[in-house]
Design an enzyme around this catalytic site. Structure first.
Site, PDB file in Angstrom:
ATOM      1  N   GLU A 145       1.151  -1.106  -0.351  1.00 58.53           N
ATOM      2  CA  GLU A 145       0.226   0.283   0.089  1.00 58.53           C
ATOM      3  C   GLU A 145       0.747   1.498   0.199  1.00 58.53           C
ATOM      4  O   GLU A 145       2.181   1.035   0.087  1.00 58.53           O
ATOM      5  CB  GLU A 145      -1.244   0.464   1.363  1.00 58.53           C
ATOM      6  CG  GLU A 145      -2.421  -0.158   1.201  1.00 58.53           C
ATOM      7  CD  GLU A 145      -2.797   0.776   0.036  1.00 58.53           C
ATOM      8  OE1 GLU A 145      -2.377   1.953  -0.877  1.00 58.53           O
ATOM      9  OE2 GLU A 145      -4.026   0.671   0.274  1.00 58.53           O
ATOM     10  N   ASP A 146       0.324   2.326  -0.522  1.00 54.35           N
ATOM     11  CA  ASP A 146       0.800   3.319  -0.069  1.00 54.35           C
ATOM     12  C   ASP A 146       0.509   4.191   0.726  1.00 54.35           C
ATOM     13  O   ASP A 146       1.860   4.995   1.461  1.00 54.35           O
ATOM     14  CB  ASP A 146       0.584   4.906  -1.566  1.00 54.35           C
ATOM     15  CG  ASP A 146      -1.305   4.776  -1.169  1.00 54.35           C
ATOM     16  OD1 ASP A 146      -1.889   3.867  -0.132  1.00 54.35           O
ATOM     17  OD2 ASP A 146      -1.357   5.195  -2.338  1.00 54.35           O
ATOM     18  N   ASP A 149      -3.482   5.061   7.036  1.00 55.75           N
ATOM     19  CA  ASP A 149      -4.349   6.367   7.954  1.00 55.75           C
ATOM     20  C   ASP A 149      -5.073   4.733   9.285  1.00 55.75           C
ATOM     21  O   ASP A 149      -4.880   4.141  10.307  1.00 55.75           O
ATOM     22  CB  ASP A 149      -4.973   7.250   7.991  1.00 55.75           C
ATOM     23  CG  ASP A 149      -5.947   7.343   6.818  1.00 55.75           C
ATOM     24  OD1 ASP A 149      -6.484   6.381   6.506  1.00 55.75           O
ATOM     25  OD2 ASP A 149      -6.298   7.983   5.599  1.00 55.75           O
ATOM     26  N   GLY A 151      -7.238   2.083   8.571  1.00 50.84           N
ATOM     27  CA  GLY A 151      -7.027   0.817   7.857  1.00 50.84           C
ATOM     28  C   GLY A 151      -8.440   0.261   8.036  1.00 50.84           C
ATOM     29  O   GLY A 151      -8.452  -0.593   7.957  1.00 50.84           O
ATOM     30  N   THR A 153      -9.987   0.581   4.896  1.00 50.70           N
ATOM     31  CA  THR A 153      -9.927  -0.046   3.258  1.00 50.70           C
ATOM     32  C   THR A 153      -9.083  -1.724   3.389  1.00 50.70           C
ATOM     33  O   THR A 153      -9.437  -2.344   3.007  1.00 50.70           O
ATOM     34  CB  THR A 153      -9.077   0.865   2.904  1.00 50.70           C
ATOM     35  OG1 THR A 153     -10.601   2.451   2.874  1.00 50.70           O
ATOM     36  CG2 THR A 153      -9.143   0.040   1.360  1.00 50.70           C
ATOM     37  N   LYS A 177      -0.011   5.913   9.528  1.00 51.93           N
ATOM     38  CA  LYS A 177      -0.123   7.628  10.138  1.00 51.93           C
ATOM     39  C   LYS A 177      -0.274   6.577  12.059  1.00 51.93           C
ATOM     40  O   LYS A 177      -1.594   6.076  12.160  1.00 51.93           O
ATOM     41  CB  LYS A 177      -0.936   8.155   9.844  1.00 51.93           C
ATOM     42  CG  LYS A 177      -0.739   9.079   8.927  1.00 51.93           C
ATOM     43  CD  LYS A 177      -2.097   9.514   8.213  1.00 51.93           C
ATOM     44  CE  LYS A 177      -1.734  10.932   7.287  1.00 51.93           C
ATOM     45  NZ  LYS A 177      -2.908  11.340   6.708  1.00 51.93           N
TER      46      LYS A 177
END
Length: 256
Positions: A145-146, A149, A151, A153, A177
């Site tokens: 993943e990129d 935040d 979580g 998804t 994050k």
């Protein structure tokens, strides 16, 4: 027969919480992009992670990952690597090249699932735009993943991949994050821990209007990770004043 000795390099996240930004965008942009400098300076508060640092950290992580999979007794020389959305393609491309260099082969897979549409408005549940490709029963899976935040998804994607009955699932994210993460799933390889900035560049876009007024994913092609300018986000209606007031104190410069 001489046995190979295995010396493991432990994975460590790079903690960038509180890092100052570099507001000198010109030195991070190729000369051919300097004619657009004023446009970039309006949209970007500063550079958080330069390109060279990104490449080094991805390569270091790839070495650790390859060592873990290739270690005896259960030697795994091929994994299914699944990247999520278009934002992770940049990280994914560099990562699998480095994994290959260290002896680990990858079968490419991808999926598109997000809580955000073109206007970056959050939905309650993730929307699956395209299902997981090229994962088979028994595969060791690495999700790439990129940024993570909250979580939410990730939980949806992880549950979907489990339906394929993989051998294992590990997760890598370029950015993480920790102060926002509410998920229960372990992020095995969070490369950079960052503050709650609005991030653009290195695959991550700021949806906006092109010169013909059409909605397009902009700034994805920046070769570095940058922080979007909260004043610009407020101006174009991406955030409200409360969100802007939250983002602004996170931005720090060395000359402040």
């Amino acid at each position: 027969k001489q046995l190979r000795s295995w010396f493991f390099m432990a994975f460590r996240s790079l903690d960038l919480e509180g890092r100052v930004l570099d507001r000198d965008l010109k030195k991070h942009l190729p000369e051919a992009q300097h004619c657009y400098l004023a446009e970039y300076e309006e949209k970007i508060a500063g550079v958080l992670i330069p390109n060279a640092e990104i490449l080094k950290v991805i390569d270091d992580a790839a070495r650790v990952i390859a060592e873990e999979y290739l270690a005896p007794p259960d030697v795994i020389d091929t994994i299914a690597s699944v990247y999520v959305l278009d934002g992770a393609r940049e990280t994914f491309g560099v990562l699998i090249n480095s994994l290959f260099k260290y002896g680990l082969r990858s079968i490419e897979g991808n999926t598109k699932s997000s809580r955000y549409g073109d206007e970056t408005v959050s939905t309650e549940a993730p929307i699956i735009f395209s299902d997981v490709r090229n994962v088979r029963s028994g595969d060791p899976v690495l999700i790439v993943e990129d940024i993570f935040d909250e979580g939410v998804t990730l939980e949806s994607i992880n549950a979907r991949i489990k339906l394929f009955k993989p051998n294992s699932i590990k997760i890598l994210s370029l950015l993480f994050k920790p102060q926002k993460y509410i998920g229960d799933i372990r992020i095995h390889y969070p490369l950079f821990k960052i503050d709650d900035h609005w991030i653009v560049g290195y695959g991550m876009d700021l949806s906006g209007k092109d010169k013909k007024g059409r909605s397009r994913p902009l700034l994805r092609d920046l070769p570095f990770v940058a922080v979007a300018n909260p004043d610009y986000l407020l101006k174009i209606g991406k955030i409200d004043q409360e969100r802007a007031d939250h983002l602004k104190p996170l931005i720090k410069y060395s000359d402040a």
